[in-house]
Design an enzyme around this catalytic site. Structure first.
Site, mmCIF file in Angstrom:
data_model
loop_
_atom_site.group_PDB
_atom_site.id
_atom_site.type_symbol
_atom_site.label_atom_id
_atom_site.label_comp_id
_atom_site.label_asym_id
_atom_site.label_seq_id
_atom_site.Cartn_x
_atom_site.Cartn_y
_atom_site.Cartn_z
ATOM 1 N N LYS B 78 -0.176 7.243 2.445
ATOM 2 C CA LYS B 78 -0.982 7.758 3.563
ATOM 3 C C LYS B 78 -0.053 8.083 4.730
ATOM 4 O O LYS B 78 0.855 7.290 5.045
ATOM 5 C CB LYS B 78 -2.008 6.695 3.983
ATOM 6 C CG LYS B 78 -3.016 7.185 5.027
ATOM 7 C CD LYS B 78 -4.044 6.088 5.351
ATOM 8 C CE LYS B 78 -5.130 6.601 6.280
ATOM 9 N NZ LYS B 78 -6.141 5.559 6.590
ATOM 10 N N SER B 158 -10.974 7.247 6.385
ATOM 11 C CA SER B 158 -9.926 8.187 6.723
ATOM 12 C C SER B 158 -8.888 8.394 5.634
ATOM 13 O O SER B 158 -8.159 9.388 5.660
ATOM 14 C CB SER B 158 -9.205 7.722 7.984
ATOM 15 O OG SER B 158 -8.498 6.514 7.721
ATOM 16 N N SER B 182 -11.975 2.605 5.863
ATOM 17 C CA SER B 182 -11.175 3.784 5.523
ATOM 18 C C SER B 182 -10.505 3.746 4.161
ATOM 19 O O SER B 182 -9.962 4.755 3.717
ATOM 20 C CB SER B 182 -10.106 4.021 6.590
ATOM 21 O OG SER B 182 -10.682 4.616 7.723
#
Lengths: 482, 494
Positions: B78, B158, B182
């Protein structure tokens, strides 16, 4: 002693509280491993944490915590076993993270007290509200280049202790005495070097005025005053200004002001209306700071003797006046010097020489005790010569001056210059007889009752013997013949 | 079976058995990225060359018998984890050219164990979002399709890029971060497993902060076992993060497949909230039956403060983000927009650098922390947070693990909810409470809904008891036999 300022409507009292920022002596910064030393090329003492890089996290430096606790103990203050770090959020170019980590609601040190002594001997106690730890900011310049900012983060993240006093101070002299005492304690503890010129100690001064017996009126804060003398001036100037405002029938606005020593005035920096909203909240990157009582006790056991205790001991142990003792404990190095000189000698005589001749000489030559041209051992050696009557007090002054200049030992100087005290009764009696013979008229006057002339005869005999005669023996011989 | 379909566990044994090389394995994934990323936008920065080089080194290690748990395994990272020398953007314009000279602890741990990073995955800007539509680098497309409908769906957020990459075979696993859901919510939307560990289990050092008291890194993969393998590497005490907890990391893989006999599973009444779709309610009931069949005792519990979870979260998280993002002022790194004065420069820089959702949260956070409102909002929220945590603590005196849905609905189409931020925030209604309480939680795919989209169930465990999550999760996984794969995936393009 009540200090007041006379206004048109009568006497006004002043009320002062001080917030002192003291930079902690530590190897590394409050939340990073970067060096905390002063100076250095810009950005040479900076870690990624100090620079606020993404993902960087603060890690509390235990050494700084120990220093804050030591200071708290030195201020006879309560140590809070649980304290907390908050973020103080405000946009300020010198703050790399956009917030300052500071203790707001739960400081590490609570109430304490500092004893001060004024020139007339009055002793007062100034309350300490709190001491908390926080980070220093960096330095940025935006006016050097149209498109770029110049940033130096060497100071960013260095540990500061903010020491907040109660509004107990009632005159400029007390403010000065408080700051000097605070500095003295910090230096004894080794927690801050107290160097105001380098900014390692600076004061925010809160001033208000009132008529006797009134509650507090509105206060103004004078930011960042960087010498004790300026603090004292600023209080006077600001109090006078406030009195004029009140007497003109206007209210004093609560605001932050600057002191301009060149123009001897304070100027508004920002008013309460546009004061910062700091948006404090507990720093989620740091756990509450919990310290063990056992550790506090251990730090307390390791504290040096503090100035007040040392002063009291000097009075008791060396039998010197309290005032002299206060002067001698002003700095640890002076106290140490004195104790070395006094050890096994006449402590009062030692005190006189250190506070008198030595301080005079240091002042004259612009030196401090640590680079004194005469070591404690050398001064002690000279005092030994006085004690064993090798030299008298007058010759000692001459020897001292020579020591200052040449760095030779007292014994060498006495030897080289032949200053050894004359204790030979024959030589003294001869000199006495000679002086009597040459001043027959004065002898008559003396015998006629003019006692004051005795000193004249002593002086003449000493002069004849180049000052080296034992004064007691001269006195005795003169009394005999007169 | 294609190399992009393998689990980490199988790939690791395949590499050791020399069935294929690390270079082959990694190349299969970088090829898939080349082919599919232009459509999915799951990666902001693919790192093909570096990955192939790392794969060669992995092969050398394998030859020498020096392989570690993740040697040669291609992972997506990420783009919130700082990676040394590799651009790290947080999906924001303000950091679009930021190349950190340091490595986050979590990614350093994965590298230590031999993992090969194939790229930096897309996310909502600064991890603020539940649909991966706030990224400055464009939205991520969910590789799944509704039956008979070609609309581009959101992957959740996210960590939407990570979820999409893992689901589509563009990585065998990926790191995510979870602040309010997330990891779990995009895992549910993309039909994969996502684990948010206990707060303090994984170091936050080097992870770009959103809301520091909530952020926690965790693994996303296609199986429970794979998550266990990744977490084993990611977890551990780090003296550079004061909130990381110094306790032993157990053998997580050993927990996978462990018997559940006698395990007490709590079903919190409050999660039967309005807006819970019928098919998710049905999946939840199915999950309860499966766990019963596996020997669990089902216990009804109450978490009475659940209804305040989301509101509290939207005070605490923006408050912290308004503070954490203050450093992006154009002065030291990131983009800078000139202005006549310093304040004007700040304003212009931050207006250009932050997208609307980030600006909205900064504004909210600034508001709730400001002098006149702190007590009414932030302080009150902290008190409620304590009550939420107490709910869980009390529930865990009666049960070992909680079972709830992960999200109230399956994935929705891009644009369907984006005009209403409050509606968008409701996607996290089931994941936020565990975040507020710092509890570990995991989402496991358990089936497909009526429209053919994956549905996830959430397991919430006691602090530092990720093992029970993994054990229970693997039981659900076994029972569900979830082998469905999305329409858009690496193998399908060959």
């Amino acid at each position: 002693m009540t200090y007041t300022i006379e206004g048109k409507t009568g006497a006004w009292e002043i009320v002062v509280g001080l917030e002192v920022h003291a930079q902690v002596i530590s190897h590394s910064k409050l939340f990073s491993g970067a060096s905390a030393s002063y100076g250095g090329e810009p950005n040479t003492h900076v870690s990624l944490v100090d620079a606020g890089f993404p993902g960087m996290l603060p890690v509390l430096n235990q050494e700084c915590v120990a220093q804050a606790i030591r200071t708290g103990l030195g201020l006879r203050a309560r140590i809070n076993l649980e304290s907390r770090f908050d973020r103080k959020n405000y946009f300020y170019a010198d703050l790399p993270t956009g917030y300052q980590i500071s203790q707001f609601t739960h400081p590490i040190v609570g109430e304490g007290t500092v004893e001060i002594e004024l020139s007339d001997g009055t002793v007062r106690h100034i309350g300490i509200t709190r001491l908390h730890m926080e980070q220093d900011a960096g330095k940025s310049m935006h006016d050097q280049d149209p498109a770029r900012s110049f940033i130096d983060l060497n100071r960013a993240g260095v540990a500061l202790m903010e020491i907040v006093s109660e509004p107990d101070i009632r005159c400029p002299e007390e403010a000065g005495a408080y700051l000097r005492k605070l500095r003295q304690i910090l230096r004894y503890l080794g927690t801050c070097d107290g160097n105001m010129e380098e900014g390692s100690m600076r004061a925010d001064v809160n001033v208000s005025v009132r008529k006797a017996g009134e509650p507090f009126r509105t206060r103004c804060e004078i930011k960042n005053v960087n010498s004790i003398r300026y603090v004292m001036h600023a209080i006077e100037v600001e109090a006078t200004r406030q009195i004029e405002v009140w007497e003109d029938g206007v209210e004093v606005d609560q605001e932050t002001r600057l002191f301009d020593p060149a123009r001897n005035e304070t100027r508004s920096l920002r008013s309460k209306e546009d004061a910062h909203d700091y948006r404090y909240f507990p720093d989620p990157d740091l756990l509450p700071l919990v310290v063990e009582q056992a550790w506090v006790d251990e730090l307390e056991r390791g504290l040096p003797e503090l100035p007040d205790d040392k002063r009291d001991r000097f009075v008791k142990e060396y039998g010197i006046p309290r005032y002299d003792a206060s002067v001698l404990v002003a700095e640890q190095a002076i106290a140490d010097y004195y104790e070395e000189v006094a050890k096994g000698r006449d402590a009062r005589l030692a005190a006189n020489w250190v506070t008198g001749d030595l301080f005079g000489a240091l002042n004259r030559t612009g030196r401090t005790i640590t680079d004194s041209p005469i070591s404690a051992a050398a001064l002690g050696g000279m005092l030994d010569l006085v004690s064993d009557k090798t030299i008298n007090g007058k010759i000692a002054k001459e020897v001292f001056e020579d020591m200052l200049e040449t760095g030779d030992s007292a014994a060498d100087i006495v030897e080289r210059k032949g200053l050894k005290q004359v204790t030979d009764t024959g030589a003294i009696d001869a000199a006495v007889a000679d002086v009597m013979a040459r001043n027959a008229d004065k002898v008559e006057e003396y015998r006629g009752g003019k006692d004051r002339l005795f000193g004249f005869f002593v002086g003449q005999v000493m002069k004849a013997m180049a000052g080296k005669a034992n004064p007691a023996m001269v006195n005795e011989a003169l009394k005999k013949v007169l | 079976m294609s190399l992009t379909e393998l689990t980490i566990a199988d790939a690791a044994s395949g590499l050791r058995a020399r069935k294929f090389s690390a270079v082959e394995l990694v190349r299969a994934h970088t090829d898939a990225i080349d082919a599919l990323n232009p459509r999915l936008n799951a990666y902001i920065t693919p790192t093909r060359e570096a990955a192939l080089k790392a794969a060669q080194q992995a092969d050398e290690a394998l030859v020498k018998g020096e392989a570690r748990s993740l040697t040669g395994i291609p992972l997506g990272i990420k783009d919130l984890f700082c990676t040394n020398g590799v651009r790290t953007t947080a999906a924001s314009n303000i950091l679009k050219n930021f190349v950190p000279p340091y490595e986050s602890t979590v990614t350093a741990n994965l590298l230590r164990d031999g993992a090969v990073f194939v790229g930096k995955t897309n996310l909502d800007e600064f991890a603020m979002g539940s649909a991966n539509i706030t990224s400055a680098f464009g939205p991520v497309e969910n590789p799944w399709k509704r039956n008979g409908d070609d609309a581009a769906l959101v992957p959740g957020g996210s960590s939407g890029g990570s979820a999409a990459a893992v689901a589509a075979g563009l990585a065998m696993g990926a790191t995510g971060t979870d602040t309010g859901g997330s990891i779990r919510q995009p895992a549910a939307y993309c039909g994969i497993v996502g684990l948010k560990p206990t707060y303090g289990r994984c170091s936050r050092f080097g992870t770009i902060a959103y809301a520091s008291s909530l952020d926690q890194a965790g693994p996303m993969a296609r199986s429970v076992r794979d998550c266990a393998i990744m977490l084993q590497s990611m977890a551990g005490f780090d003296e550079r993060d004061s909130t990381s907890v110094n306790c032993d990391v157990p053998d997580y893989s050993a927990a996978v497949g462990r018997s559940l006999k006698g395990l007490k599973v709590g079903i919190p009444a409050e999660y039967r909230a309005e807006g819970l779709s019928a098919e998710i309610a049905a999946a939840w009931q199915q999950g309860i039956e499966w766990l019963k069949a596996a020997g669990c005792e089902i216990v009804d519990v109450s978490l009475p403060h659940t209804k305040y979870g989301l509101a509290t979260y939207y005070i605490v998280a923006p408050a912290e983000c308004s503070s954490n993002l203050a450093r992006y002022d154009g002065l030291r790194f990131g983009e800078r927009v000139p202005g006549d004065t310093l304040d004007a420069m700040y304003e212009a820089t931050r207006r250009a650098g932050f997208g609307p959702e980030v600006r909205r949260r900064i504004m909210m956070g600034t508001y709730v922390l400001s002098a006149g409102y702190y007590d009414a909002y932030y302080l009150k929220a902290q008190k409620v947070r304590t009550l939420i945590r107490r709910d869980f603590t009390e529930a865990f005196q009666k049960v070992d693990v909680l079972l709830t849905p992960t999200a109230p609905t399956p994935a929705f189409a891009q644009g369907e909810q984006s005009d209403d931020p409050v509606q968008m925030y409701l996607n996290d209604i089931f994941t936020v409470p565990a975040s507020m309480a710092g509890m570990p939680a995991m989402s496991v795919p358990v089936g497909l809904g009526a429209t053919g989209l994956p549905l996830g169930l959430q397991l919430i465990g006691r602090p530092f008891d990720e093992e029970t999550l993994l054990a229970t999760g693997s039981a659900l996984e076994q029972a569900a036999g979830f082998t469905h794969r999305p329409a858009i995936r690496a193998e399908a393009t060959k």
